[in-house]
Design a protein around this motif. Sequence first.
Motif, PDB file in Angstrom:
ATOM      1  N   PHE A 117      17.625  39.974 -11.944  1.00 40.66           N
ATOM      2  CA  PHE A 117      17.639  41.047 -12.036  1.00 40.66           C
ATOM      3  C   PHE A 117      17.860  40.986 -10.139  1.00 40.66           C
ATOM      4  CE2 PHE A 117      16.503  43.401 -15.297  1.00 40.66           C
ATOM      5  CZ  PHE A 117      16.320  45.048 -14.951  1.00 40.66           C
ATOM      6  N   ARG A 118      17.950  40.122  -9.238  1.00 37.81           N
ATOM      7  CA  ARG A 118      17.938  40.147  -8.329  1.00 37.81           C
ATOM      8  C   ARG A 118      20.286  39.341  -8.331  1.00 37.81           C
ATOM      9  NH1 ARG A 118      15.719  38.241  -2.522  1.00 37.81           N
ATOM     10  NH2 ARG A 118      17.311  39.261  -0.934  1.00 37.81           N
ATOM     11  N   ASN A 121      21.460  42.742  -9.969  1.00 35.12           N
ATOM     12  CA  ASN A 121      21.987  44.189  -9.250  1.00 35.12           C
ATOM     13  C   ASN A 121      22.719  43.317  -7.629  1.00 35.12           C
ATOM     14  OD1 ASN A 121      20.595  45.366 -10.477  1.00 35.12           O
ATOM     15  ND2 ASN A 121      18.524  44.744  -9.723  1.00 35.12           N
ATOM     16  N   GLU A 122      22.289  42.884  -7.309  1.00 37.81           N
ATOM     17  CA  GLU A 122      23.519  42.517  -6.272  1.00 37.81           C
ATOM     18  C   GLU A 122      24.842  41.757  -6.635  1.00 37.81           C
ATOM     19  OE1 GLU A 122      22.044  39.149  -3.211  1.00 37.81           O
ATOM     20  OE2 GLU A 122      19.646  40.195  -2.850  1.00 37.81           O
ATOM     21  N   GLU A 124      27.051  43.913  -8.632  1.00 30.29           N
ATOM     22  CA  GLU A 124      27.956  44.623  -7.886  1.00 30.29           C
ATOM     23  C   GLU A 124      28.429  44.357  -7.045  1.00 30.29           C
ATOM     24  OE1 GLU A 124      28.019  49.343  -8.498  1.00 30.29           O
ATOM     25  OE2 GLU A 124      25.971  48.259  -8.716  1.00 30.29           O
ATOM     26  N   TYR A 131      30.095  40.762 -12.660  1.00 28.53           N
ATOM     27  CA  TYR A 131      29.617  41.902 -12.842  1.00 28.53           C
ATOM     28  C   TYR A 131      29.983  42.543 -13.797  1.00 28.53           C
ATOM     29  CZ  TYR A 131      26.455  46.408 -12.057  1.00 28.53           C
ATOM     30  OH  TYR A 131      25.417  47.012 -12.061  1.00 28.53           O
ATOM     31  N   SER A 175      16.467  48.930 -17.960  1.00 26.91           N
ATOM     32  CA  SER A 175      16.164  48.066 -16.082  1.00 26.91           C
ATOM     33  C   SER A 175      15.099  49.021 -15.665  1.00 26.91           C
ATOM     34  CB  SER A 175      17.733  48.685 -15.692  1.00 26.91           C
ATOM     35  OG  SER A 175      18.618  48.009 -16.545  1.00 26.91           O
ATOM     36  N   TYR A 176      14.841  50.177 -15.976  1.00 32.44           N
ATOM     37  CA  TYR A 176      13.877  51.136 -15.053  1.00 32.44           C
ATOM     38  C   TYR A 176      12.719  50.688 -15.216  1.00 32.44           C
ATOM     39  CZ  TYR A 176      17.990  53.352 -12.865  1.00 32.44           C
ATOM     40  OH  TYR A 176      18.828  54.374 -11.723  1.00 32.44           O
ATOM     41  N   LEU A 179      12.082  47.983 -13.367  1.00 30.78           N
ATOM     42  CA  LEU A 179      11.181  48.224 -11.989  1.00 30.78           C
ATOM     43  C   LEU A 179      10.226  49.285 -11.632  1.00 30.78           C
ATOM     44  CD1 LEU A 179      15.148  49.409 -10.603  1.00 30.78           C
ATOM     45  CD2 LEU A 179      14.036  47.031 -10.193  1.00 30.78           C
ATOM     46  N   LYS A 183       8.323  44.812 -12.953  1.00 27.77           N
ATOM     47  CA  LYS A 183       8.673  44.319 -11.097  1.00 27.77           C
ATOM     48  C   LYS A 183       7.709  44.041 -10.433  1.00 27.77           C
ATOM     49  CE  LYS A 183      11.566  44.447  -7.543  1.00 27.77           C
ATOM     50  NZ  LYS A 183      12.821  44.247  -6.547  1.00 27.77           N
TER      51      LYS A 183
END
Length: 210
Positions: A117-118, A121-122, A124, A131, A175-176, A179, A183
């Motif tokens: 996930f990191r 997300n980074e 992008e 991405y 994804s949500y 989170l 996570k």
Amino acid sequence: MINSELKKIGGRKPSRSEKALLTREAIYRAAAEVVGKEGYMTASISKITSRAGIAQGTFYSYFDSRQDLFDQLLPHMGEELIEYLHDRVTHSRDFFEVEERGFRAFFEFLQTHPSFFRVLNEAEVVAPIAYKRHFNELVKHYLKSMGRSVKLGQIKNFKGRELEALVYMLMAARSYLYLRYIKNVGKQKPKKMPQWLVEAYMKFVRDGID
């Protein structure tokens, strides 16, 4: 696929080409671990090669630069994810079984790839090419699966461009939910997914899609 090729090596001594494959894989794995722990910005070549157990000079036999590696890292992990999902949804009876198996498999994958996930997300900001490529591949495979379900009459109320919108809705839900419920803040390894979350997700899918 990479995983399939690695399995073929087994316990025997690898050939030169297999050794190269293993070294490249070690660099990807080390990069994912470093980025997962520290982020892209401080993930230096020295840290990555040290974790991979190779000399810094060896790195340049496989990648032109740190950015070259970053541009390939997420798509590589995405390929592993797609392989993993495909293996676990094969032989499903219908769309709903595919979706439930895929939902479970997605979070299982995160248990063994906690840095994903990191890295995602980074990317992008740090690796936008990676991405975009990752999402294009993921959506392409998801849409192909959806298309089969439409042809079989298992999805009736969505067609054309609505299917792509549906794919993004379902990916966003995962994804949500990750989170909020999976996570593990302050820890690298995520929590295990509770059964009730699978049931809640499938209620949403079954009542909203036909």
